[in-house]
Design a protein around this motif. Structure first.
Motif, PDB file in Angstrom:
ATOM      1  N   LEU A  98       0.833  -1.202   0.000  1.00 13.77           N
ATOM      2  CA  LEU A  98       0.000   0.000   0.000  1.00 13.77           C
ATOM      3  C   LEU A  98       0.870   1.255   0.000  1.00 13.77           C
ATOM      4  O   LEU A  98       0.624   2.193  -0.772  1.00 13.77           O
ATOM      5  CB  LEU A  98      -0.927   0.010   1.217  1.00 13.77           C
ATOM      6  CG  LEU A  98      -1.726   1.307   1.416  1.00 13.77           C
ATOM      7  CD1 LEU A  98      -2.729   1.497   0.291  1.00 13.77           C
ATOM      8  CD2 LEU A  98      -2.429   1.334   2.765  1.00 13.77           C
ATOM      9  N   LEU A 259      -9.430  -0.593  -4.290  1.00 16.02           N
ATOM     10  CA  LEU A 259      -8.866  -1.885  -3.890  1.00 16.02           C
ATOM     11  C   LEU A 259      -8.965  -2.094  -2.378  1.00 16.02           C
ATOM     12  O   LEU A 259      -9.318  -3.185  -1.910  1.00 16.02           O
ATOM     13  CB  LEU A 259      -7.409  -1.980  -4.341  1.00 16.02           C
ATOM     14  CG  LEU A 259      -7.172  -2.221  -5.839  1.00 16.02           C
ATOM     15  CD1 LEU A 259      -5.704  -1.970  -6.191  1.00 16.02           C
ATOM     16  CD2 LEU A 259      -7.582  -3.642  -6.226  1.00 16.02           C
ATOM     17  N   VAL A 260      -8.645  -1.053  -1.614  1.00 12.40           N
ATOM     18  CA  VAL A 260      -8.728  -1.179  -0.155  1.00 12.40           C
ATOM     19  C   VAL A 260     -10.177  -1.361   0.281  1.00 12.40           C
ATOM     20  O   VAL A 260     -10.484  -2.197   1.139  1.00 12.40           O
ATOM     21  CB  VAL A 260      -8.091   0.042   0.538  1.00 12.40           C
ATOM     22  CG1 VAL A 260      -8.281  -0.035   2.044  1.00 12.40           C
ATOM     23  CG2 VAL A 260      -6.606   0.130   0.200  1.00 12.40           C
ATOM     24  N   SER A 263     -11.365  -4.911  -0.436  1.00  6.01           N
ATOM     25  CA  SER A 263     -10.866  -5.945   0.474  1.00  6.01           C
ATOM     26  C   SER A 263     -11.594  -5.935   1.814  1.00  6.01           C
ATOM     27  O   SER A 263     -11.575  -6.926   2.541  1.00  6.01           O
ATOM     28  CB  SER A 263      -9.358  -5.757   0.704  1.00  6.01           C
ATOM     29  OG  SER A 263      -9.088  -4.570   1.417  1.00  6.01           O
ATOM     30  N   ARG A 286      -6.331  -7.507  -3.464  1.00  7.50           N
ATOM     31  CA  ARG A 286      -5.909  -6.135  -3.136  1.00  7.50           C
ATOM     32  C   ARG A 286      -4.399  -5.977  -3.306  1.00  7.50           C
ATOM     33  O   ARG A 286      -3.928  -5.014  -3.929  1.00  7.50           O
ATOM     34  CB  ARG A 286      -6.296  -5.816  -1.695  1.00  7.50           C
ATOM     35  CG  ARG A 286      -5.855  -4.439  -1.210  1.00  7.50           C
ATOM     36  CD  ARG A 286      -5.881  -4.370   0.317  1.00  7.50           C
ATOM     37  NE  ARG A 286      -4.954  -5.308   0.923  1.00  7.50           N
ATOM     38  CZ  ARG A 286      -5.225  -6.041   2.007  1.00  7.50           C
ATOM     39  NH1 ARG A 286      -6.389  -5.938   2.612  1.00  7.50           N
ATOM     40  NH2 ARG A 286      -4.317  -6.875   2.493  1.00  7.50           N
ATOM     41  N   ASP A 287      -3.634  -6.905  -2.770  1.00  2.87           N
ATOM     42  CA  ASP A 287      -2.178  -6.786  -2.820  1.00  2.87           C
ATOM     43  C   ASP A 287      -1.658  -6.898  -4.248  1.00  2.87           C
ATOM     44  O   ASP A 287      -0.750  -6.148  -4.648  1.00  2.87           O
ATOM     45  CB  ASP A 287      -1.546  -7.850  -1.930  1.00  2.87           C
ATOM     46  CG  ASP A 287      -1.885  -7.654  -0.460  1.00  2.87           C
ATOM     47  OD1 ASP A 287      -2.339  -6.537  -0.104  1.00  2.87           O
ATOM     48  OD2 ASP A 287      -1.697  -8.594   0.328  1.00  2.87           O
TER      49      ASP A 287
END
Length: 465
Positions: A98, A259-260, A263, A286-287
């Motif tokens: 992130l 994305l965050v 998740s 996400r990662d």
């Protein structure tokens, strides 16, 4: 080489399931590597900046090995491997990916043109930066806005206070509302705190601080502006039109936010067990998405934008190496804190606990905050998150005020010193490179303690009694 050999040895002895670590069986010396790496981060950059610059990776690795090797010898390879895998997959890798994505995206946006640093404009930039900090991180917002803010004020005789308040608001307090804003809150998100929980519970605290600080800044800046007399010649006169270069990175910033959020919202129930550590499908997506965003940003951002921003990987490399050591050495500390009064840190637990056994939010706020100001706010958050029980569901429910105190303390009080939060030193270095006469380490503390501590005392009375 020693670290690589140890990892290979641990991998060869990897168990199918992680062994749980009972913190009640650990003694205080197990915390020495964690304390050592935090003190190294706090002291070496000031006492020996040249040595630190060349050897910080070795120092972090040394403290990590000072924990891993004795731990493996005493508790076995299975327990050491389980702790290593959990620290990497559950916390370190998502955390670093992130930060890398936000660092890359913000470094791909350049604000060109030269504004006039009037009190009204400076206050507006600080306000905008405070809002952006919760959505592109305190580091991202700081790196995006500090250069245009300095250019706007580079013909003024008195401008250090502009950077000081920028550190207060943009580099720290403004990042308190989402997991994207500041590393401690993202660690809480990884521990199970929902994305919007922090915003819902400490927005009044943040609003109070930001509004009061903006008013104080406007009055102070207006005083200096009126009494400066003839200003020196502008070293960066207007030679290009105001605007943004690398605007595609705003779209990529939206992808990071999405994305965050994904998740935290998407719950397919698919979980992969990696040597006892559960890795969810949303977390994996996400990662991987963060990696894609990073490479896309690097590919589409014009080279001239990176050159204008003086973009480089040095700051990110330092954060990655140091936090690798932090996330490993903190393993026994968290276990001992989770043991409560039966663990070696029973005194810490009692200090933040009322006589009836309930948490004392005011003590959590100040204990988390003061350590965040002088050490590092991300591991400090983890320490007190676990001191309060470490159960995100309970902390978001019956113990909501305690979690709010830990969250607010770790973010707000990172502004007390140059070393409380990563952007602080970065902003100071950029300002000094451009001719701003910033105060020394202790000179800055005169400003921060004189302005912020009274506000934090008032905040305690208003929200954490």
């Amino acid at each position: 080489m020693r670290a690589a050999a140890l990892l290979a040895l641990l991998a060869a002895a990897a168990p199918a399931h992680a062994a749980s670590l009972d913190g009640s069986h650990l003694s205080l010396p197990w915390a020495v590597p964690f304390v050592g790496i935090l003190l190294s981060i706090a002291i070496w950059p000031l006492a020996g900046p040249g040595f630190w610059h060349h050897h910080y990776g070795k120092i972090a690795a040394g403290w990590a090995l000072a924990f891993l090797i004795p731990f493996a010898l005493m508790f076995g390879m299975d327990a050491a491997w389980a702790g290593l895998v959990h620290a990497l997959l559950a916390e370190y890798i998502p955390f670093i990916l992130l930060l890398v994505a936000l660092f890359t995206v913000s470094g791909g946006i350049y604000i060109r043109g030269n504004l006039r640093g009037t009190p009204a404009l400076n206050t507006l930039i600080l306000m905008v930066g405070g809002v952006l900090a919760s959505f592109m991180g305190t580091t991202g917002a700081s790196m995006l806005l500090i250069r245009p803010l300095i250019r706007a004020n580079d013909n003024r005789k008195t401008n250090a206070h502009v950077v000081i308040f920028f550190i207060f608001i943009v580099s720290n307090i403004g990042g308190s509302l989402t997991p994207l804003g500041d590393p401690p809150l993202f660690l809480g998100f990884l521990k199970g705190v929902t994305f919007f929980w922090t915003a819902a519970h400490i927005w009044p605290d943040t609003l109070f601080l930001v509004v009061v600080l903006l008013i104080m800044f406007f009055l102070l800046d207006s005083f200096f502006y009126r009494n400066e007399g003839v200003r020196r010649e502008d070293p960066t006169p207007d030679d290009e039109r105001f605007g943004f270069d690398g605007g595609i990175n705003f779209v990529l910033l939206g992808c990071v936010v999405a994305l965050v959020l994904m998740s935290g919202i998407w719950k397919p129930g698919v979980v992969f067990n990696v040597y006892g550590t559960e890795v969810s499908l949303p977390g994996l997506v996400r990662d991987l998405g963060m990696i894609v965003v990073t490479f896309v940003s690097l590919a589409v951002t014009p080279k001239a934008v990176h050159e204008s921003n003086q973009f480089g990987w040095g700051p990110m490399e330092e954060v990655a190496k140091l936090f690798a050591g932090i996330f490993l050495t903190i393993i026994p500390v968290i276990a001992m804190l989770q043991a409560g009064v039966d663990g070696a840190f029973s005194g810490v637990v009692r200090a933040v606990t009322n006589a009836d056994g309930t948490p004392n939010p005011a003590m959590y706020f100040w204990a988390t905050g003061m350590l965040s100001g002088f050490l590092d706010n991300a591991p400090t958050y983890l320490v007190f998150f676990n001191t309060a029980g470490g159960d995100a569901v309970e902390l978001m429910g019956p113990l909501a005020v305690t979690l709010a105190a830990v969250s607010a303390g770790s973010v707000f009080m990172g502004a007390l010193t140059y070393i409380g939060n990563a952007p602080n030193l970065m902003v100071k270095a950029i300002a000094e490179d451009r001719g701003v006469r910033m105060p020394s380490f202790f000179g800055y503390m005169v400003w921060s303690f004189g302005i912020l501590v009274p506000l934090y005392l008032l905040l305690t009375w208003l929200f954490f009694r």
